[in-house]
Scaffold this active site. Structure first.
Site, PDB file in Angstrom:
ATOM      1  N   SER A  46       1.861 -31.103  34.405  1.00  0.00           N
ATOM      2  CA  SER A  46       2.511 -32.216  33.696  1.00  0.00           C
ATOM      3  C   SER A  46       3.821 -32.646  34.342  1.00  0.00           C
ATOM      4  CB  SER A  46       2.772 -31.838  32.235  1.00  0.00           C
ATOM      5  OG  SER A  46       3.575 -30.676  32.168  1.00  0.00           O
ATOM      6  N   ASP A 355      10.777 -33.347  25.164  1.00  0.00           N
ATOM      7  CA  ASP A 355       9.900 -33.009  24.035  1.00  0.00           C
ATOM      8  C   ASP A 355       9.745 -31.508  23.803  1.00  0.00           C
ATOM      9  OD1 ASP A 355       8.535 -32.370  26.290  1.00  0.00           O
ATOM     10  OD2 ASP A 355       6.740 -33.527  25.861  1.00  0.00           O
ATOM     11  N   HIS A 358       9.036 -30.796  28.446  1.00  0.00           N
ATOM     12  CA  HIS A 358       9.253 -31.574  29.670  1.00  0.00           C
ATOM     13  C   HIS A 358      10.655 -32.164  29.733  1.00  0.00           C
ATOM     14  CE1 HIS A 358       4.905 -31.812  28.568  1.00  0.00           C
ATOM     15  NE2 HIS A 358       4.823 -31.323  29.784  1.00  0.00           N
TER      16      HIS A 358
END
Ligand SMILES: *[C@@H]1O[C@H](CO)[C@@H](O)[C@H](O)[C@H]1NC(C)=O
Ligand SMILES: *[C@@H]1O[C@H](CO)[C@@H](O)[C@H](O)[C@H]1NC(C)=O
Ligand SMILES: *[C@@H]1O[C@H](CO)[C@@H](O)[C@H](O)[C@H]1NC(C)=O
Length: 391
Positions: A46, A355, A358
């Site tokens: 991610s 969040d 990240h």
């Protein structure tokens, strides 16, 4: 995959390589020459996913993407990622995810990263708690391999294909970027393994990483830009997972044991890179210490113009504004009324964490600005010169 098939590099690629070899000899003599990276091929999780996981499993909803793209764009961030800043710096458009079937232009590269990806294939599915992406690094390599083969078949058809797909020689002139490994560590924590159990399998993870780099080299890859893994012990989703003893926190508020395993992974990654340089004589492999850049941001936020280093901007509840089950963008019913879990911070441009998992766009930009000139790299060469082999 049968290793022997990997040696069937098309003749045209060898021709391309010969000219590269001559060029790079000249370039070593002139260390100041910028590289002409014709494309970027990215592999990762991610931290560098520009739409891969969401193409297969659905978009993360608003407020993802709002600070820059103004709507969700498959990135686990409020805006751009480090890989976006890399593309900007090298003068390329943002990378399309390989899995994005509609509207993609791969002439300048492709992104094989997906959120939740690991180096080692996992034995869980994405839908289990602590489940991870099925697109592990071996799968990403298979996709790359297929991409390389099929793009050449279709480019030869000419017309529109020529403008959408890379040239054969672009594969040896490309920059290959890697940011993966974090989830190999965290998957162990999600499966309740001890710090020592996770540490014990790190060598196996890196053995598999080395195989992939070799495979990309065999397919013509020459310039590699490898990010090490960040201080996961500073991320709410890890700190919050199991109870951390009070004296296991450092001054920055990060959980020391998790960071020590990350540092061990990085130490092993660095020696893997040293071994790879010996085995792959034509490769320029740059090891980038993203860990140190991220840790200095988190441990000295004020100095760098940030207010909040640990708590997530978008999330719900707890010490870190983070709840594993009620994440950023989730919709929950409270007293019969549907509520969107949105931004709790006013200004994400002064927050490090987006969040709970990240970094914010601002955090990513800051880290990018530190690493772009080579000051966190081994060898210490800037991004735009990472095609030069230094021994
Ligand atoms: C998945 O299971 C296989 C077979 O038991 C094992 O060899 C492998 O290490 C497991 N993978 C992970 C990531 O735990
Ligand atoms: C794809 O991108 C390249 C490079 O940015 C551009 O030259 C080309 O026109 C684009 N192709 C299409 C069909 O948009
Ligand atoms: C890990 O431990 C927690 C708490 O004991 C438990 O709820 C959870 O199911 C365990 N996870 C796994 C994958 O075993």
């Amino acid at each position: 995959m049968n290793m022997s098939t990997l040696w069937l590099v098309p003749v045209v690629l060898y021709v391309g390589l010969c000219s590269i070899i001559t060029n790079s000899v000249v370039a070593i003599d002139d260390g100041s020459k910028k590289c002409d990276f014709s494309a970027i091929f990215n592999f990762g999780d991610s931290n560098s996913d520009t739409g891969g996981l969401s193409a297969a499993f659905g978009q993360p909803g608003p407020p993802f993407g709002e600070s820059f793209f103004h709507h969700p764009v498959g990135r686990y961030c409020d805006g751009r990622l480090i890989i976006d800043f890399i593309a900007e710096k090298l003068g390329h458009p943002y990378l399309n995810a390989y899995l994005d079937a509609v509207g993609s232009n791969f002439s300048h590269g492709a992104n094989f990263a997906t959120a939740g990806s690991t180096i080692r294939p996992q034995n869980t599915t994405l839908h289990q708690t602590g489940g991870f992406s099925p697109f592990s690094l071996d799968v990403q390599f298979n996709q790359f391999n297929d991409f390389q083969r099929r793009t050449q078949i279709f480019r030869n058809k000419g017309e529109i294909f020529k403008t959408l797909l890379p040239k054969a020689e672009d594969f040896s002139r490309a920059l290959y970027t890697f940011d993966i490994g974090q989830n190999d560590l965290t998957s162990g924590y999600f499966h309740n393994m001890s710090i020592n159990q996770v540490r014990a399998y790190v060598p196996d993870v890196l053995a598999q990483f080395k195989i992939i780099i070799k495979n990309v080299y065999v397919r013509g890859g020459r310039s590699f830009w490898v990010h090490n893994t960040g201080p996961v012990g500073c991320l709410p989703y890890i700190i919050d997972l199991h109870k951390v003893k009070a004296d296991d926190f450092d001054k920055a508020g990060c959980a020391i044991p998790y960071n020590e395993v990350a540092q061990f992974f990085n130490h092993e990654l660095k020696s893997a890179v040293v071994q790879l340089r010996k085995k792959l004589p034509l490769a320029a492999i740059t090891y980038v210490d993203v860990y140190s850049a991220k840790y200095s941001l988190i441990s000295h936020p004020k100095k760098h113009g940030f207010e909040e280093p640990l708590r997530g901007c978008c999330g719900h509840g707890g010490k870190y504004n983070y709840n594993l089950h009620i994440g950023c963008g989730a919709k929950v019913k409270i007293n019969g009324k549907e509520i969107l879990i949105g931004k709790a911070c006013k200004d994400p441009s002064v927050w490090v964490n987006w969040d709970g998992v990240h970094y914010t766009q601002a955090g990513n930009k800051w880290v990018f600005d530190q690493i772009v000139d080579g000051s966190y790299s081994d060898p210490p060469i800037p991004l735009n010169k990472a095609c030069h082999k230094h021994t």
